[in-house]
Design a protein around this motif. Structure first.
Motif, short mmCIF file in Angstrom:
data_model
loop_
_atom_site.label_atom_id
_atom_site.label_comp_id
_atom_site.label_asym_id
_atom_site.label_seq_id
_atom_site.Cartn_x
_atom_site.Cartn_y
_atom_site.Cartn_z
N ILE A 347 23.04 -22.86 17.81
CA ILE A 347 21.76 -22.60 17.29
C ILE A 347 20.19 -23.63 17.57
CG2 ILE A 347 20.49 -22.16 15.06
CD1 ILE A 347 23.26 -21.14 14.37
N THR A 348 20.80 -25.03 17.57
CA THR A 348 19.62 -25.85 17.89
C THR A 348 19.00 -25.58 19.17
OG1 THR A 348 21.24 -27.32 17.98
CG2 THR A 348 20.36 -27.45 15.82
N THR A 349 20.16 -25.59 20.20
CA THR A 349 19.68 -25.50 21.27
C THR A 349 18.78 -24.44 21.72
OG1 THR A 349 21.68 -26.54 22.23
CG2 THR A 349 20.43 -25.36 23.90
N THR A 350 18.98 -23.26 21.23
CA THR A 350 18.30 -22.07 21.24
C THR A 350 16.88 -22.05 20.73
OG1 THR A 350 20.34 -20.46 21.21
CG2 THR A 350 17.87 -19.62 20.91
N LEU A 351 16.93 -22.88 19.53
CA LEU A 351 15.61 -23.10 18.68
C LEU A 351 14.68 -24.19 19.13
CD1 LEU A 351 16.64 -22.71 14.84
CD2 LEU A 351 15.66 -21.01 16.34
N ILE A 352 15.21 -25.23 19.79
CA ILE A 352 14.68 -26.32 20.41
C ILE A 352 13.71 -25.63 21.76
CG2 ILE A 352 14.51 -28.49 21.81
CD1 ILE A 352 16.88 -29.20 19.74
N ARG A 353 14.45 -24.89 22.35
CA ARG A 353 13.78 -24.08 23.65
C ARG A 353 12.92 -23.03 23.01
NH1 ARG A 353 12.27 -24.36 28.50
NH2 ARG A 353 12.09 -22.25 29.54
N ALA A 354 13.12 -22.34 21.95
CA ALA A 354 11.88 -21.61 21.46
C ALA A 354 10.92 -22.32 21.13
CB ALA A 354 12.76 -20.63 20.42
N ILE A 355 10.87 -23.48 20.26
CA ILE A 355 9.76 -24.13 19.99
C ILE A 355 8.99 -24.65 21.06
CG2 ILE A 355 9.24 -26.45 19.00
CD1 ILE A 355 11.59 -26.09 16.86
N ALA A 356 9.68 -25.11 22.04
CA ALA A 356 8.91 -25.56 23.32
C ALA A 356 8.24 -24.58 24.04
CB ALA A 356 9.74 -26.33 24.43
N LEU A 360 7.47 -21.29 18.44
CA LEU A 360 7.98 -21.30 17.13
C LEU A 360 7.76 -22.28 16.22
CD1 LEU A 360 10.18 -18.93 16.40
CD2 LEU A 360 11.77 -20.66 16.60
N ARG A 361 7.20 -21.99 14.79
CA ARG A 361 6.77 -22.89 13.84
C ARG A 361 7.50 -22.71 12.63
NH1 ARG A 361 0.53 -20.86 14.26
NH2 ARG A 361 1.94 -18.94 14.28
N LEU A 362 7.20 -23.52 11.58
CA LEU A 362 7.85 -23.54 10.46
C LEU A 362 7.44 -22.08 9.63
CD1 LEU A 362 9.67 -24.84 8.31
CD2 LEU A 362 7.67 -25.96 7.50
N SER A 363 6.52 -21.73 10.11
CA SER A 363 5.87 -20.43 9.28
C SER A 363 7.00 -19.21 9.63
CB SER A 363 4.63 -20.09 9.67
OG SER A 363 4.42 -19.93 10.79
N VAL A 368 13.54 -16.47 11.23
CA VAL A 368 14.64 -17.20 11.90
C VAL A 368 15.92 -17.17 11.24
CG1 VAL A 368 15.58 -19.60 12.70
CG2 VAL A 368 13.28 -18.63 13.30
N LEU A 369 15.66 -17.56 9.62
CA LEU A 369 16.87 -17.41 8.72
C LEU A 369 17.56 -16.05 8.94
CD1 LEU A 369 15.72 -19.68 5.90
CD2 LEU A 369 17.77 -20.23 7.41
N TRP A 370 16.72 -14.89 8.77
CA TRP A 370 17.31 -13.77 8.68
C TRP A 370 17.87 -13.14 9.68
CZ3 TRP A 370 19.40 -10.29 5.83
CH2 TRP A 370 19.48 -9.07 6.37
N LYS A 371 17.35 -13.68 10.94
CA LYS A 371 18.17 -13.32 12.44
C LYS A 371 19.37 -14.09 12.39
CE LYS A 371 15.57 -12.99 15.81
NZ LYS A 371 15.54 -11.98 16.28
N GLU A 372 19.36 -15.51 12.11
CA GLU A 372 20.59 -16.45 12.24
C GLU A 372 21.76 -15.87 10.96
OE1 GLU A 372 21.61 -18.12 14.76
OE2 GLU A 372 19.37 -18.03 15.80
N PHE A 373 21.33 -15.53 10.14
CA PHE A 373 22.16 -15.14 9.11
C PHE A 373 22.94 -13.89 9.33
CE2 PHE A 373 23.08 -12.41 5.41
CZ PHE A 373 23.89 -12.97 4.33
N ARG A 374 22.39 -13.17 10.12
CA ARG A 374 23.15 -11.71 10.29
C ARG A 374 24.03 -12.13 11.48
NH1 ARG A 374 18.49 -7.68 11.80
NH2 ARG A 374 17.52 -9.62 12.33
N LEU A 417 23.04 -22.24 8.63
CA LEU A 417 21.66 -22.68 7.88
C LEU A 417 21.19 -23.85 8.20
CD1 LEU A 417 20.21 -21.89 5.50
CD2 LEU A 417 21.86 -23.15 3.96
N VAL A 418 21.96 -24.90 8.18
CA VAL A 418 21.33 -26.14 8.61
C VAL A 418 20.71 -26.25 9.89
CG1 VAL A 418 22.16 -28.51 8.92
CG2 VAL A 418 23.01 -27.37 7.25
N ALA A 419 21.34 -25.70 10.87
CA ALA A 419 20.69 -25.89 12.28
C ALA A 419 19.65 -24.74 12.39
CB ALA A 419 21.93 -25.48 13.13
N SER A 420 19.48 -23.86 11.43
CA SER A 420 18.06 -22.83 11.68
C SER A 420 17.12 -23.69 11.04
CB SER A 420 18.66 -21.81 10.98
OG SER A 420 19.52 -21.07 11.71
#
Length: 464
Positions: A347-356, A360-363, A368-374, A417-420
């Motif tokens: 998850i962190t690898t995917t999100l770090i790439r999406a941030i760069a 992707l922002r905190l807003s 992100v949580l809904w997608k990663e929860f499912r 949850l933590v990684a998201s």
């Protein structure tokens, strides 16, 4: 016998291309250097430059022209250019730096110590030296430190013929297009920008103001001088532009070219990969790094992770009675904490790439949580089935089997949850989200995963 004038002549022998730069120096001809530059793979060029001794490097400079010097230095990275110039007398090094664009020269000089830096700057042509000093004054990793301060400019009342004439006088600046500016005592006010298409298609008698991108749109795809250089990548992708202006309010300070954008992208990608592996960025090529430097880059993170993982031992000690009563629980500890760490790393690898790449922002945390929860639910159910099969093959009994199934699903959801959340929070705090690397996520999830496992065991297995 009369010679046939149509008889074919024997072809001239093909010139021998030097295999290495050392061979070029041995041959000692500009022709050998030209053949080598045209033939050598750019990935190998830097290594061959590094192989030169100080004497060979000085002999090479005797073969260089301004054009070939520029081609050579532009084909290797800034640190390799620095190590090459370090082998030369300072006046010679300054002369070679004068063949580069100002922003590229500044990147090379940045590696020098203060004494050599000042000596080289004094030896460079005065106006170029002043521009380089201006770039070096900006903070590292800021957009302004990577900009090219020289622009192709025309006034708002100019004609397209004037713009074309300016481009012909300064063809080396045409890559960035033509900026429409107004000069004031405070600086150059950005009024617009002319694309290459406009330069080609517009009638020469037309006014520049009728074909330029207006100032408000120019500011929309510009960056502030103190913005992080990573922001430049977002601007290029958002607008699909080949240049990014650097503007302080309405004043235009310079432009960041695609060459610099590519370099920033390589640096940011390399930094993220190194930090995700639990190491501080090297900032120089790996083959130039000494064992002492590698140790200094790695040991801090290793000690931090060592201290962070100490609580895992504390959890094990706190539930020593549980393990003593049901030793079969120990069989599944590596499986559980390994799965939690792997889920978090993905998850962190995917999100770090999406941030760069996607900004992707905190807003965006809700989405992100809904997608990663499912996604986590699907992964948790799949891993629970895998855990059931593994427990059944070991024949540990239903109480422990149920404990493993529930714990595995709960750990997967907790890790998701933590990684998201953590990468987005760190980005908001203006910290590099790559610090939530694979080792860090694994360390966090290991201890908390064990806590979940033993608490589930106490709730399900009788007598614990």
């Amino acid at each position: 016998m009369k010679r046939n004038k149509f008889a074919s002549h024997a072809p001239e022998p093909r010139p021998t291309i030097p295999e290495t730069l050392v061979d070029v120096v041995s041959l000692g001809t500009p022709r050998a250097l030209s053949l080598w530059l045209a033939d050598v793979d750019h990935d190998l060029m830097g290594n061959q430059v590094d192989d030169l001794t100080d004497e060979q490097a000085e002999r090479l400079t005797e073969l260089l022209t301004p054009a070939s010097a520029r081609e050579l230095l532009e084909s290797i990275d800034a640190y390799q250019s620095y190590t090459f110039l370090k082998k030369l007398p300072l006046p010679v090094a300054a002369g070679l730096l004068d063949t580069l664009d100002v922003d590229e020269a500044a990147q090379v000089i940045e590696f020098m110590d203060d004494g050599d830096r000042q000596s080289v700057l004094r030896a460079m042509e005065f106006s170029r030296s002043a521009l380089v000093r201006g770039l070096l004054a900006w903070p590292d990793d800021s957009a302004a430190s990577r900009m090219r301060p020289t622009l192709l400019q025309v006034g708002i009342d100019s004609t397209m013929a004037d713009a074309v004439a300016a481009a012909r006088r300064n063809p080396q600046l045409l890559e960035e297009g033509v900026f429409v500016t107004e000069r004031t005592p405070q600086g150059d006010v950005g009024l617009g920008w002319l694309s290459h298409d406009a330069m080609v298609l517009a009638r020469r008698a037309d006014l520049v103001r009728d074909h330029m991108v207006p100032a408000d749109r120019l500011q929309q795809w510009s960056v502030k001088p103190l913005a992080d250089q990573e922001r430049v990548i977002h601007r290029v992708r958002a607008r699909d532009s080949e240049v990014v202006p650097v503007m302080d309010g309405k004043y235009i300070l310079g432009v960041i070219t695609m060459d610099s954008v590519d370099e920033i992208l390589r640096e940011e990608t390399t930094e993220d990969v190194e930090m995700m592996g639990g190491s501080a960025p090297l900032e120089i090529p790996y083959y130039q790094a000494t064992p002492l430097l590698l140790w200094s880059k790695r040991i801090v993170w290793l000690l931090v992770l060592f201290l962070a993982s100490m609580y895992t031992s504390n959890v094990m000690q706190s539930f020593e009675d549980v393990l003593a009563s049901a030793t079969a629980l120990a069989f599944f500890i590596p499986l559980l904490i390994g799965t939690g760490g792997n889920v978090g790393t993905q998850i962190t690898t995917t999100l770090i790439r999406a941030i760069a790449a996607d900004g992707l922002r905190l807003s965006d945390v809700g989405a992100v949580l809904w997608k990663e929860f499912r996604t986590g639910l699907l992964v948790a159910l799949t891993m629970a089935v895998a855990g059931l099969v593994r427990a059944w093959t070991l024949g540990v009994g239903w109480p422990i089997t149920i404990t493993v199934i529930i714990s595995l699903a709960a750990i997967v959801m907790w890790s998701s949850l933590v990684a998201s959340i953590l990468p987005l929070i760190l980005k908001r705090m203006k910290l590099d989200p790559a610090v939530v690397s694979a080792p860090m996520i694994s360390t966090i999830v290991d201890g908390t995963g064990l806590l979940i496992y033993f608490m589930v065991a106490r709730a399900i297995i009788p007598g614990l």
